[in-house]
Scaffold this motif. Structure first.
Motif, PDB file in Angstrom:
ATOM      1  N   ASP A 323      12.702  -7.577  13.890  1.00  0.00           N
ATOM      2  CA  ASP A 323      12.681  -6.190  14.343  1.00  0.00           C
ATOM      3  C   ASP A 323      12.200  -5.291  13.208  1.00  0.00           C
ATOM      4  O   ASP A 323      11.899  -5.762  12.099  1.00  0.00           O
ATOM      5  N   GLU A 324      12.147  -3.985  13.466  1.00  0.00           N
ATOM      6  CA  GLU A 324      11.589  -3.063  12.487  1.00  0.00           C
ATOM      7  C   GLU A 324      12.414  -3.029  11.206  1.00  0.00           C
ATOM      8  O   GLU A 324      11.870  -2.892  10.104  1.00  0.00           O
ATOM      9  N   ARG A 325      13.728  -3.175  11.334  1.00  0.00           N
ATOM     10  CA  ARG A 325      14.608  -3.144  10.159  1.00  0.00           C
ATOM     11  C   ARG A 325      14.306  -4.315   9.235  1.00  0.00           C
ATOM     12  O   ARG A 325      14.174  -4.141   8.010  1.00  0.00           O
ATOM     13  N   LEU A 326      14.195  -5.526   9.772  1.00  0.00           N
ATOM     14  CA  LEU A 326      13.887  -6.697   8.946  1.00  0.00           C
ATOM     15  C   LEU A 326      12.450  -6.642   8.427  1.00  0.00           C
ATOM     16  O   LEU A 326      12.163  -7.091   7.305  1.00  0.00           O
ATOM     17  N   TYR A 327      11.563  -6.078   9.228  1.00  0.00           N
ATOM     18  CA  TYR A 327      10.167  -5.943   8.797  1.00  0.00           C
ATOM     19  C   TYR A 327      10.064  -5.051   7.558  1.00  0.00           C
ATOM     20  O   TYR A 327       9.380  -5.398   6.585  1.00  0.00           O
ATOM     21  N   LEU A 328      10.739  -3.908   7.571  1.00  0.00           N
ATOM     22  CA  LEU A 328      10.689  -2.994   6.416  1.00  0.00           C
ATOM     23  C   LEU A 328      11.323  -3.631   5.186  1.00  0.00           C
ATOM     24  O   LEU A 328      10.838  -3.448   4.059  1.00  0.00           O
ATOM     25  N   ALA A 329      12.391  -4.399   5.389  1.00  0.00           N
ATOM     26  CA  ALA A 329      13.027  -5.084   4.253  1.00  0.00           C
ATOM     27  C   ALA A 329      12.089  -6.139   3.676  1.00  0.00           C
ATOM     28  O   ALA A 329      12.043  -6.345   2.454  1.00  0.00           O
ATOM     29  N   THR A 330      11.325  -6.788   4.548  1.00  0.00           N
ATOM     30  CA  THR A 330      10.364  -7.783   4.073  1.00  0.00           C
ATOM     31  C   THR A 330       9.269  -7.125   3.244  1.00  0.00           C
ATOM     32  O   THR A 330       8.863  -7.648   2.188  1.00  0.00           O
ATOM     33  N   ARG A 331       8.794  -5.979   3.671  1.00  0.00           N
ATOM     34  CA  ARG A 331       7.766  -5.270   2.914  1.00  0.00           C
ATOM     35  C   ARG A 331       8.287  -4.826   1.552  1.00  0.00           C
ATOM     36  O   ARG A 331       7.574  -4.890   0.552  1.00  0.00           O
ATOM     37  N   ARG A 332       9.553  -4.368   1.505  1.00  0.00           N
ATOM     38  CA  ARG A 332      10.121  -3.958   0.213  1.00  0.00           C
ATOM     39  C   ARG A 332      10.187  -5.144  -0.746  1.00  0.00           C
ATOM     40  O   ARG A 332       9.903  -5.017  -1.937  1.00  0.00           O
ATOM     41  N   LEU A 333      10.548  -6.311  -0.219  1.00  0.00           N
ATOM     42  CA  LEU A 333      10.613  -7.502  -1.064  1.00  0.00           C
ATOM     43  C   LEU A 333       9.214  -7.906  -1.521  1.00  0.00           C
ATOM     44  O   LEU A 333       8.988  -8.180  -2.712  1.00  0.00           O
ATOM     45  N   LYS A 334       8.272  -7.908  -0.621  1.00  0.00           N
ATOM     46  CA  LYS A 334       6.921  -8.357  -0.949  1.00  0.00           C
ATOM     47  C   LYS A 334       6.219  -7.412  -1.924  1.00  0.00           C
ATOM     48  O   LYS A 334       5.534  -7.859  -2.844  1.00  0.00           O
ATOM     49  N   GLU A 335       6.368  -6.114  -1.717  1.00  0.00           N
ATOM     50  CA  GLU A 335       5.594  -5.136  -2.482  1.00  0.00           C
ATOM     51  C   GLU A 335       6.334  -4.596  -3.698  1.00  0.00           C
ATOM     52  O   GLU A 335       5.706  -4.222  -4.689  1.00  0.00           O
ATOM     53  N   GLU A 336       7.676  -4.521  -3.614  1.00  0.00           N
ATOM     54  CA  GLU A 336       8.443  -3.901  -4.708  1.00  0.00           C
ATOM     55  C   GLU A 336       9.412  -4.865  -5.387  1.00  0.00           C
ATOM     56  O   GLU A 336      10.035  -4.513  -6.392  1.00  0.00           O
ATOM     57  N   GLY A 337       9.555  -6.063  -4.839  1.00  0.00           N
ATOM     58  CA  GLY A 337      10.468  -7.029  -5.438  1.00  0.00           C
ATOM     59  C   GLY A 337      11.928  -6.732  -5.186  1.00  0.00           C
ATOM     60  O   GLY A 337      12.792  -7.212  -5.934  1.00  0.00           O
TER      61      GLY A 337
END
Length: 623
Positions: A323-337
């Motif tokens: 969902d959108e919540r997990l998607y945004l968390a994935t982007r934070r991990l991928k782009e910001e660590g």
């Protein structure tokens, strides 16, 4: 290895001269008596020489390198090549005799079979080492699906995997692969590469390499799904194929995209498995990879295929489950660590984020060429974090598509249609397209949202009996990969040919191309918009060059597997013409009655030099 074979060929000519043989290397041997006239016409001998019927000659080999032939007339004369082969393989000089047998072991094995002799062991260190390294037991035909951004791969590709005895899924990546491909000598751009491939300007060669390299190239870097078809060849048949592959180490072919391409040459190699196998004769003019796969399936030479999902396919599959919540968390991990907080996410949600981030970052490593040293550390840290979680993977396996490539419609198409015109005479139309697939054809077995059409020809006869060329679209390609929250894809089109807009009596030659974006799902509701440009010339424009720039937009929708609906409009602002603009709108419904039959209805409006409303219904037959 190639150098040693050159030496062997030169040595054969030397020993044929009087007095040149070294007496101490000569062992008594009687040249067997063969029926040259009969054997030179034997189907297996013709396959060994890659001979095909020719216009100027009785036969002509598709091999184009002189080193493959032992007779100076070997390319066009199977009889002289057989005579030269017998003299070379049964010559009195023991050293040269053995060298030639090691160079042409498939020819030697076949000749010994004609004498009812079992083939004696060959003292060939290089050949023996090669065979031991591969430990061949079975063969698998591998079909990577089409890759729209490479002209040579727009129809897909085929190669072979050599499967060793007791091989399993975990070890098949380290097996060997047999690949045939063009070998460009210069760094040509895509347009020049496509042109040279059409006219046979590139040499083509067989190569053997680790299979994982091809999986990395197709599955990972180019993100192409792979289908693997185990072949029903016996161990003895596999050995025959590989003995001839050894002979082809020194062979070079002129590579043609449409006929003498990767798929055609693999069939020519595979038919060496046994005397009665004929695979290439059904492809005299064109051999698209999917059709050659069908030929093997129809000949009952394949097992049920296995499916290897591409990087991009796996990534999109995982994206559908978050969902959108997990998607945004994935982007934070991928782009910001920033790793997911255990207080905010459950162990299962953390596992979903970590696995999704790993796949996404790994995809971008190949797709965008990220710095390997930095990205590798990020990927390792994500794997370490995932290993600390006691939670199963939340993602199911990527489901195998219901239709494999061999089950799709035929690549060639014949159409019979009726056109109704508001401002001119009604017409009957005859269509023929040698290759391959358009946006409204049945999508099963093909890449959704991709169109690759070559040579689409339409001839009309009106009710007064006047026959005209309606259109000839030499190239008509579109790639409408949808952009979404994971992929930011480029949509594009290219069309080149001639037609008669507004059903005009005069024709024009044109080239049209554009780029833009597409959204939605290629196998569902799919919309797209492109910025387009066009160049026109011919009698319709008084032989003036007329250019235009405009927009093109459309919507596609699949209603189940049988019905494909679409509407498209385009508008061009014309430069240097007697009118300011050109516009057209078309609505289409395609009903796929069976895999290889369809009924297509179209309604259209065109306005350039005149206005015209048209209706059309066409019955299509694929083969």
């Amino acid at each position: 290895m190639l150098k040693s074979r050159w030496i062997a060929t030169i040595a054969l000519w030397l020993v044929s001269l009087p007095g040149m043989a070294n007496q101490q290397d000569v062992s008594p041997i009687e040249v067997p008596q063969f029926d040259i006239d009969v054997l030179s016409q034997d189907a297996y001998w013709l396959k060994l020489g890659h001979y095909l019927p020719a216009l100027r000659y009785q036969y002509k080999s598709t091999v184009d390198s002189a080193t493959f032939f032992l007779s100076i007339h070997g390319k066009t004369d199977p009889k002289q090549e057989l005579q030269a082969t017998i003299l070379a393989l049964y010559q009195p000089d023991m050293v040269q005799r053995q060298m030639m047998r090691c160079t042409f072991p498939a020819r030697y094995a076949w000749l010994e079979k004609q004498l009812s002799h079992p083939m004696p062991p060959l003292d060939c260190p290089e050949l023996n080492k090669w065979q031991e390294a591969m430990a061949p037991d079975k063969l698998t035909l591998v079909f990577p699906t089409a890759f729209m951004n490479n002209p040579s791969s727009m129809f897909g590709h085929t190669l072979l995997r050599i499967d060793a005895l007791n091989q399993n899924k975990n070890s098949e990546l380290v097996a060997y692969a047999i690949n045939f491909a063009a070998q460009p000598q210069t760094d040509d751009n895509a347009a020049l590469y496509a042109f040279k491939g059409l006219v046979g300007s590139y040499p083509g060669r067989f190569t053997v390499m680790p299979y994982y390299k091809k999986v990395r190239e197709y599955n990972d870097i180019e993100s192409r799904d792979i289908w693997e078809y185990p072949l029903r060849f016996t161990h003895a048949e596999v050995e025959r194929v590989l003995l001839h592959l050894w002979e082809l180490e020194q062979a070079e072919f002129d590579y043609y995209f449409f006929d003498e391409n990767c798929s055609y040459q693999l069939l020519a190699l595979l038919q060496l498995a046994n005397h009665d196998l004929d695979l290439v004769s059904q492809f005299p003019y064109a051999a698209t990879p999917s059709d050659t796969v069908k030929a093997l399936v129809d000949a009952h030479l394949t097992e049920r295929p296995d499916y290897r999902a591409a990087f991009g396919t796996r990534l999109l599959h995982e994206s559908d489950f978050v969902d959108e919540r997990l998607y945004l968390a994935t982007r934070r991990l991928k782009e910001e660590g920033i790793y997911p907080d255990a207080d905010e996410f459950s162990p299962s949600e953390q596992a979903a984020i970590l696995e999704f981030a790993y796949e996404w970052l790994n995809f971008e490593l190949y797709d965008e060429g990220l710095a390997r040293n930095i990205t590798a550390k990020q990927l390792t840290n994500i794997l370490i974090a995932r290993s600390k979680l006691d939670a199963p993977s939340p993602y199911p396996d990527v489901p195998q598509p219901h239709t494999s490539p061999d089950q799709g419609h035929g690549s060639a198409r014949f159409g019979l249609g009726r056109q109704l015109h508001q401002a001119s005479s009604d017409r009957t139309e005859f269509e023929w397209r040698p290759s391959y697939h358009d946006l409204f054809d049945a999508q099963a077995g093909f890449i959704p949202g991709a169109q690759i059409s070559f040579g689409d020809l339409g001839i009309t006869m009106d009710d007064q009996g006047i026959t005209r060329l309606d259109h000839w679209y030499i190239v008509d390609a579109m790639a409408l990969a949808p952009s979404n929250r994971v992929f930011d894809s480029l949509a594009w089109n290219m069309k080149f040919g001639l037609d008669r807009p507004d059903s005009h009596q005069l024709h024009r030659l044109f080239i049209n191309g554009g780029a833009g974006k597409a959204w939605g799902r290629a196998d569902g509701l799919h919309v797209y918009g492109l910025i387009n440009g066009e160049i026109n010339h011919g009698p319709l424009t008084d032989n003036n060059w007329v250019t235009g720039v405009g927009v093109r937009a459309g919507m596609l929708y699949s209603l189940g597997a049988q019905h494909r609906l679409g509407i498209e409009g385009d508008w061009l602002r014309l430069l240097g013409d007697t009118v300011l603009s050109r516009s057209q709108v078309n609505a289409t419904w395609n009903w796929s009655i069976t895999t290889n039959t369809a009924l297509r209805s179209e309604v259209g409006y065109q306005h350039w030099y005149s206005e015209e409303m048209t209706g059309k219904i066409t019955a299509y037959f694929y083969y």
